[in-house]
Motif scaffolding. Structure first.
Motif, PDB file in Angstrom:
ATOM      1  N   SER A  93      -0.625   5.089   3.028  1.00  0.00           N
ATOM      2  CA  SER A  93       0.750   5.564   2.808  1.00  0.00           C
ATOM      3  C   SER A  93       1.339   4.950   1.544  1.00  0.00           C
ATOM      4  O   SER A  93       1.998   5.629   0.744  1.00  0.00           O
ATOM      5  N   GLY A  94       1.097   3.629   1.357  1.00  0.00           N
ATOM      6  CA  GLY A  94       1.613   2.971   0.170  1.00  0.00           C
ATOM      7  C   GLY A  94       1.034   3.547  -1.108  1.00  0.00           C
ATOM      8  O   GLY A  94       1.759   3.805  -2.082  1.00  0.00           O
ATOM      9  N   TYR A  95      -0.275   3.773  -1.091  1.00  0.00           N
ATOM     10  CA  TYR A  95      -0.908   4.345  -2.280  1.00  0.00           C
ATOM     11  C   TYR A  95      -0.437   5.779  -2.534  1.00  0.00           C
ATOM     12  O   TYR A  95      -0.302   6.191  -3.694  1.00  0.00           O
ATOM     13  N   TYR A  96      -0.193   6.529  -1.477  1.00  0.00           N
ATOM     14  CA  TYR A  96       0.276   7.906  -1.676  1.00  0.00           C
ATOM     15  C   TYR A  96       1.637   7.903  -2.376  1.00  0.00           C
ATOM     16  O   TYR A  96       1.872   8.681  -3.302  1.00  0.00           O
ATOM     17  N   GLN A  97       2.521   7.010  -1.925  1.00  0.00           N
ATOM     18  CA  GLN A  97       3.840   6.940  -2.557  1.00  0.00           C
ATOM     19  C   GLN A  97       3.739   6.447  -3.998  1.00  0.00           C
ATOM     20  O   GLN A  97       4.469   6.908  -4.884  1.00  0.00           O
ATOM     21  N   TYR A  98       2.820   5.532  -4.254  1.00  0.00           N
ATOM     22  CA  TYR A  98       2.650   4.973  -5.595  1.00  0.00           C
ATOM     23  C   TYR A  98       1.937   5.946  -6.517  1.00  0.00           C
ATOM     24  O   TYR A  98       2.407   6.253  -7.620  1.00  0.00           O
ATOM     25  N   TRP A  99       0.802   6.466  -6.072  1.00  0.00           N
ATOM     26  CA  TRP A  99      -0.047   7.264  -6.941  1.00  0.00           C
ATOM     27  C   TRP A  99       0.420   8.707  -7.116  1.00  0.00           C
ATOM     28  O   TRP A  99       0.266   9.272  -8.197  1.00  0.00           O
ATOM     29  N   ILE A 100       0.939   9.293  -6.078  1.00  0.00           N
ATOM     30  CA  ILE A 100       1.204  10.730  -6.116  1.00  0.00           C
ATOM     31  C   ILE A 100       2.704  11.036  -6.157  1.00  0.00           C
ATOM     32  O   ILE A 100       3.165  11.772  -7.032  1.00  0.00           O
ATOM     33  N   GLU A 101       3.471  10.440  -5.246  1.00  0.00           N
ATOM     34  CA  GLU A 101       4.910  10.703  -5.237  1.00  0.00           C
ATOM     35  C   GLU A 101       5.633   9.932  -6.336  1.00  0.00           C
ATOM     36  O   GLU A 101       6.751  10.294  -6.717  1.00  0.00           O
ATOM     37  N   GLN A 102       5.017   8.842  -6.828  1.00  0.00           N
ATOM     38  CA  GLN A 102       5.656   7.977  -7.830  1.00  0.00           C
ATOM     39  C   GLN A 102       6.999   7.445  -7.331  1.00  0.00           C
ATOM     40  O   GLN A 102       7.928   7.193  -8.108  1.00  0.00           O
ATOM     41  N   ASP A 103       7.093   7.262  -6.013  1.00  0.00           N
ATOM     42  CA  ASP A 103       8.295   6.693  -5.404  1.00  0.00           C
ATOM     43  C   ASP A 103       8.072   5.185  -5.305  1.00  0.00           C
ATOM     44  O   ASP A 103       7.647   4.660  -4.272  1.00  0.00           O
ATOM     45  N   PHE A 104       8.363   4.490  -6.386  1.00  0.00           N
ATOM     46  CA  PHE A 104       8.048   3.071  -6.458  1.00  0.00           C
ATOM     47  C   PHE A 104       8.789   2.232  -5.416  1.00  0.00           C
ATOM     48  O   PHE A 104       8.184   1.347  -4.792  1.00  0.00           O
ATOM     49  N   PRO A 105      10.105   2.443  -5.198  1.00  0.00           N
ATOM     50  CA  PRO A 105      10.788   1.637  -4.167  1.00  0.00           C
ATOM     51  C   PRO A 105      10.160   1.793  -2.783  1.00  0.00           C
ATOM     52  O   PRO A 105      10.001   0.807  -2.059  1.00  0.00           O
ATOM     53  N   LYS A 106       9.812   3.007  -2.408  1.00  0.00           N
ATOM     54  CA  LYS A 106       9.207   3.212  -1.092  1.00  0.00           C
ATOM     55  C   LYS A 106       7.821   2.572  -1.021  1.00  0.00           C
ATOM     56  O   LYS A 106       7.457   1.955  -0.008  1.00  0.00           O
ATOM     57  N   ALA A 107       7.057   2.712  -2.101  1.00  0.00           N
ATOM     58  CA  ALA A 107       5.723   2.098  -2.133  1.00  0.00           C
ATOM     59  C   ALA A 107       5.830   0.577  -2.036  1.00  0.00           C
ATOM     60  O   ALA A 107       5.058  -0.065  -1.319  1.00  0.00           O
ATOM     61  N   LEU A 108       6.799  -0.002  -2.750  1.00  0.00           N
ATOM     62  CA  LEU A 108       6.995  -1.450  -2.693  1.00  0.00           C
ATOM     63  C   LEU A 108       7.313  -1.917  -1.278  1.00  0.00           C
ATOM     64  O   LEU A 108       6.827  -2.955  -0.821  1.00  0.00           O
ATOM     65  N   GLN A 109       8.136  -1.141  -0.581  1.00  0.00           N
ATOM     66  CA  GLN A 109       8.493  -1.503   0.789  1.00  0.00           C
ATOM     67  C   GLN A 109       7.263  -1.485   1.693  1.00  0.00           C
ATOM     68  O   GLN A 109       7.041  -2.407   2.489  1.00  0.00           O
ATOM     69  N   ILE A 110       6.431  -0.450   1.554  1.00  0.00           N
ATOM     70  CA  ILE A 110       5.239  -0.327   2.405  1.00  0.00           C
ATOM     71  C   ILE A 110       4.258  -1.453   2.111  1.00  0.00           C
ATOM     72  O   ILE A 110       3.760  -2.125   3.020  1.00  0.00           O
ATOM     73  N   PHE A 111       3.971  -1.682   0.830  1.00  0.00           N
ATOM     74  CA  PHE A 111       3.017  -2.742   0.477  1.00  0.00           C
ATOM     75  C   PHE A 111       3.552  -4.119   0.872  1.00  0.00           C
ATOM     76  O   PHE A 111       2.787  -4.999   1.285  1.00  0.00           O
ATOM     77  N   GLY A 112       4.862  -4.329   0.719  1.00  0.00           N
ATOM     78  CA  GLY A 112       5.456  -5.591   1.139  1.00  0.00           C
ATOM     79  C   GLY A 112       5.305  -5.826   2.630  1.00  0.00           C
ATOM     80  O   GLY A 112       5.009  -6.943   3.074  1.00  0.00           O
ATOM     81  N   ASP A 113       5.488  -4.762   3.435  1.00  0.00           N
ATOM     82  CA  ASP A 113       5.307  -4.880   4.884  1.00  0.00           C
ATOM     83  C   ASP A 113       3.850  -5.203   5.232  1.00  0.00           C
ATOM     84  O   ASP A 113       3.575  -5.965   6.165  1.00  0.00           O
ATOM     85  N   ILE A 114       2.922  -4.625   4.481  1.00  0.00           N
ATOM     86  CA  ILE A 114       1.498  -4.893   4.729  1.00  0.00           C
ATOM     87  C   ILE A 114       1.185  -6.366   4.480  1.00  0.00           C
ATOM     88  O   ILE A 114       0.505  -7.024   5.277  1.00  0.00           O
ATOM     89  N   VAL A 115       1.683  -6.899   3.369  1.00  0.00           N
ATOM     90  CA  VAL A 115       1.402  -8.303   3.033  1.00  0.00           C
ATOM     91  C   VAL A 115       2.019  -9.232   4.070  1.00  0.00           C
ATOM     92  O   VAL A 115       1.437 -10.276   4.405  1.00  0.00           O
ATOM     93  N   ALA A 116       3.188  -8.852   4.599  1.00  0.00           N
ATOM     94  CA  ALA A 116       3.806  -9.674   5.640  1.00  0.00           C
ATOM     95  C   ALA A 116       2.930  -9.726   6.891  1.00  0.00           C
ATOM     96  O   ALA A 116       2.841 -10.758   7.557  1.00  0.00           O
TER      97      ALA A 116
END
Length: 682
Positions: A364-387
């Motif tokens: 999901s994080g990569y989809y938002q980053y790579w395809i949707e280019q929705d950086f804030p949403k991607a950051l939130q998803i990746f941040g949750d993963i690291v947590a």
């Protein structure tokens, strides 16, 4: 009658005792010095041990030598040949006393250094190494059929992946461990390089439908075997072994599992034998390809389709299929709507099956980053993963990549440092960290990291190309040219080709660049089309055509540029959002003399990918527009652009050294405003 001297008095007279003490002192002092100095240069401990062994072996020979020979004013002679009244043994003894005192003083200094400085450093290092840290070395393939190598590699990857999901452990990523042998002899050195306390070794033997997995956990500091087990399974009962191993290791290292972690470990990715076999093949192909080898990624997608057809409920396979398709789209290998749709469709299936799993969240994080280019949403998803999963290198590095695109340089470097801590010997990750230094215009830091990566992969063309660019950014043109002089590109490494073009811009030796690159394109043209995406083939045709044309060979250059233009226009029809192909299309149109079309193309690219949306590549598009304008006689607009670009951090940014020599700025060099830019220290 004179009394015959005793043996012991003769030892003293001949200075044998003093010589022995001096020998022992010198060997001891040298061994202490070597033990402190050699680790700085990564020299293994066996060198010091070998020196001590040879020193001990030589001691008896030294004593015999001291007994038989004596120093005289005329040089070294046998003791029996020296008359008693000519002997200077007593004088020699006093010199030996001073030498012994000097060696003892040196030994005291080394002892103090060893006791106070080295232990402090060792204590610090030991404290920094987490006792719950572990690296999983490649599993040995013991199967009779060597084609089963994928099976051993896949099993190892599954175990490592499960271990990485245990938050209490610090787990080194597979990219850093995969370069080692299955059962190396220098575990302590490997552990030091990776910064871990524990090593997991294993082997896999597959015969028919029977599998034996042998694993052992080793404390690297003393080679102590903490735990070992053998798992004999049939293929249809193999699905829980990886979780059993991970759980046993967690118990041995006293790593507490949360309820969610235990549940995730206990849930097999699939219980379908055919799907599992295809899954093992897919993850091996995907891992080996990374994100920059499109053929390997495409092969992994084929296996993932087999896996999901055999088990439509295979959530992890759907998630990886989304990431694989997204990678092809993002890397501009296939920047088409159908490719983006394939990534979305696979992600939807993964979300429907396992919405909270780490695999699905990562996709999901990569989809938002790579395809949707929705950086804030991607950051939130990746941040949750690291947590949830502090060992997730992919999520941590993705946070760094996004920060870089947003222009948040300090955050980008912080995340890249975290990622390289967990994956310290990953050349791709080190290279990305190097590019981040380059983005900050820290070219010395960039070169240092590139050379570190080259130590791991000395023949990697992308690294060689990046090193050449780094040297050029440091104004080291001769060194840059030397790095590229003897390379023979085959098209597999894009950065190498781009570096050759860049150096040609600076040296104006386009004939040499053409001779270097034309054979590469000829080989590509004779290979099956499927082996290289149209994006790369069009880029290489454009570069070769440009080198030929600028070298004065319009007979070959113009048709090659026309061919590149046709391919790039096809890409624009198929992939309208591919800004890199837009950049190259504008460059090609400019070289063909189609100024208005070139400006329209680059303006369209800048509009779709402005610097406010992409701080990494947006300014690069602006630089291309300035190049096109300068080539066609404009001065005001390109000088204004260069004034701003010199103060902007972006990918492969323009520098004053490049401006002084780059052929595209030749028409601006006599302009006082351009000269003022070159003199401006800011």
């Amino acid at each position: 009658m004179s009394r015959r001297p005793s043996f012991f008095s003769e030892l003293r007279r001949r200075n044998v005792v003093r010589a022995g003490l001096l020998y022992v002192g010198v060997v001891w002092a040298l061994s202490q010095g070597l033990a402190q100095i050699l680790p700085v240069f990564d020299v293994p401990n066996w060198v010091v041990r070998a020196f001590v062994v040879f020193g001990i072996a030589g001691f008896p020979f030294w004593l015999v030598f001291a007994w038989l020979y004596e120093f005289t004013p005329d040089g070294l002679k046998r003791e029996s040949d020296v008359p008693p009244d000519a002997s200077i043994a007593r004088h020699t003894g006093r010199k030996l006393d001073f030498a012994i005192i000097g060696v003892l003083a040196l030994a005291v200094v080394l002892l103090v250094t060893d006791r106070w400085l080295r232990p402090a450093a060792t204590t610090t290092t030991a404290a920094a190494i987490n006792n719950k840290s572990i690296a999983v070395l490649p599993f040995e393939n013991l199967s009779d059929e060597k084609s089963n190598a994928y099976f051993a590699e896949g099993i190892q990857d599954e175990i490592l992946t499960r271990l990485a999901k245990i938050g209490a452990l610090r787990v080194i990523s597979r990219t850093s461990t995969q370069q080692y042998a299955s059962k190396p002899g220098n575990l302590s050195e490997i552990a030091r390089q990776l910064g871990v306390a524990n090593i997991l070794e294993g082997s896999v033997q597959k015969a028919g439908d029977a599998v034996r997995i042998n694993v052992q956990l080793i404390r690297a500091s003393n080679d102590a075997h903490l735990w070992a087990d053998i798992y004999d399974r049939k293929l249809e009962n193999l699905f829980t072994v990886q979780s059993e191993v991970a759980t046993a290791i967690a118990a041995q290292l006293q790593a507490q599992l949360s309820g969610d972690e235990r549940k995730e470990l206990e849930t097999p990715v699939t219980t379908n034998q055919q799907a599992h076999d295809a899954w093992l093949r897919a993850i091996v192909l995907f891992n080996r390809a990374g994100s920059e080898i499109p053929v390997g990624v495409e092969q992994s997608i084929v296996q993932l389709k087999i896996a999901t057809q055999a088990d439509p409920q295979f959530a992890a396979a759907w998630a990886l299929m989304s990431r694989a398709n997204g990678s092809q789209y993002f890397q501009q290998f296939d920047h088409t709507a159908p490719r983006a749709a394939a990534a979305k469709s696979a992600l939807d299936r993964a979300i429907a099956l396992a919405p909270s799993s780490l695999d699905t969240q990562l996709a999901s994080g990569y989809y938002q980053y790579w395809i949707e280019q929705d950086f804030p949403k991607a950051l939130q998803i990746f941040g949750d993963i690291v947590a949830r999963d502090p060992n997730n290198v992919e999520a941590i590095s993705a946070l760094g990549y996004i920060a870089r695109r947003q222009g948040r340089a300090a955050d980008a470097m912080r995340y890249m440092d975290q990622a390289t801590d967990l994956d310290p010997r990953n050349p791709t990750l080190i290279t990305e960290a190097a590019w981040t230094h380059g983005f900050l215009r820290d070219y010395k830091g960039k070169l240092r990291l590139v050379e570190r990566a080259l130590d791991l992969q000395p023949n990697d063309g992308n690294l060689i190309g990046t090193k050449a660019q780094s040297l050029l950014e440091l104004d080291r043109l001769d060194d840059c040219v030397a790095v590229l002089r003897d390379v023979q590109p085959d098209g597999a490494y894009q950065q190498l080709v781009l570096a050759i073009r860049l150096v040609a811009y600076i040296t104006h030796d386009f004939a040499a660049a053409s001779a270097q690159l034309t054979p590469m394109l000829q080989r590509i043209d004779t290979a099956p089309v499927s082996t290289m995406p149209l994006t790369q083939r069009a880029l290489y045709a454009s570069i070769v055509g440009e080198m030929q044309l600028r070298a004065g060979d319009s007979t070959h250059g113009m048709p090659m540029l026309r061919r590149a233009e046709a391919q790039l226009l096809q890409l624009q029809r198929d992939e309208p959002g591919n800004f890199l192909s837009q950049l190259e299309l504008a460059n090609t149109q400019s070289l063909l003399g189609e100024y208005e079309r070139a400006i329209a193309t680059i303006n369209q690219a800048i509009e779709s990918t402005p610097r406010t949306k992409d701080a990494l590549f947006g300014p690069l598009l602006e630089e291309m527009r300035a190049r096109i304008q300068a080539r066609h006689g404009e001065t005001d607009a390109p000088i204004a652009a260069l004034t701003q670009l010199l103060q902007t951090n972006y990918a492969a940014g323009v520098t004053r050294f490049k401006m002084q020599r780059d052929i595209d700025w030749e028409s601006l060099r006599n302009d006082p405003r351009f000269q003022a830019l070159l003199r401006d220290p800011k």
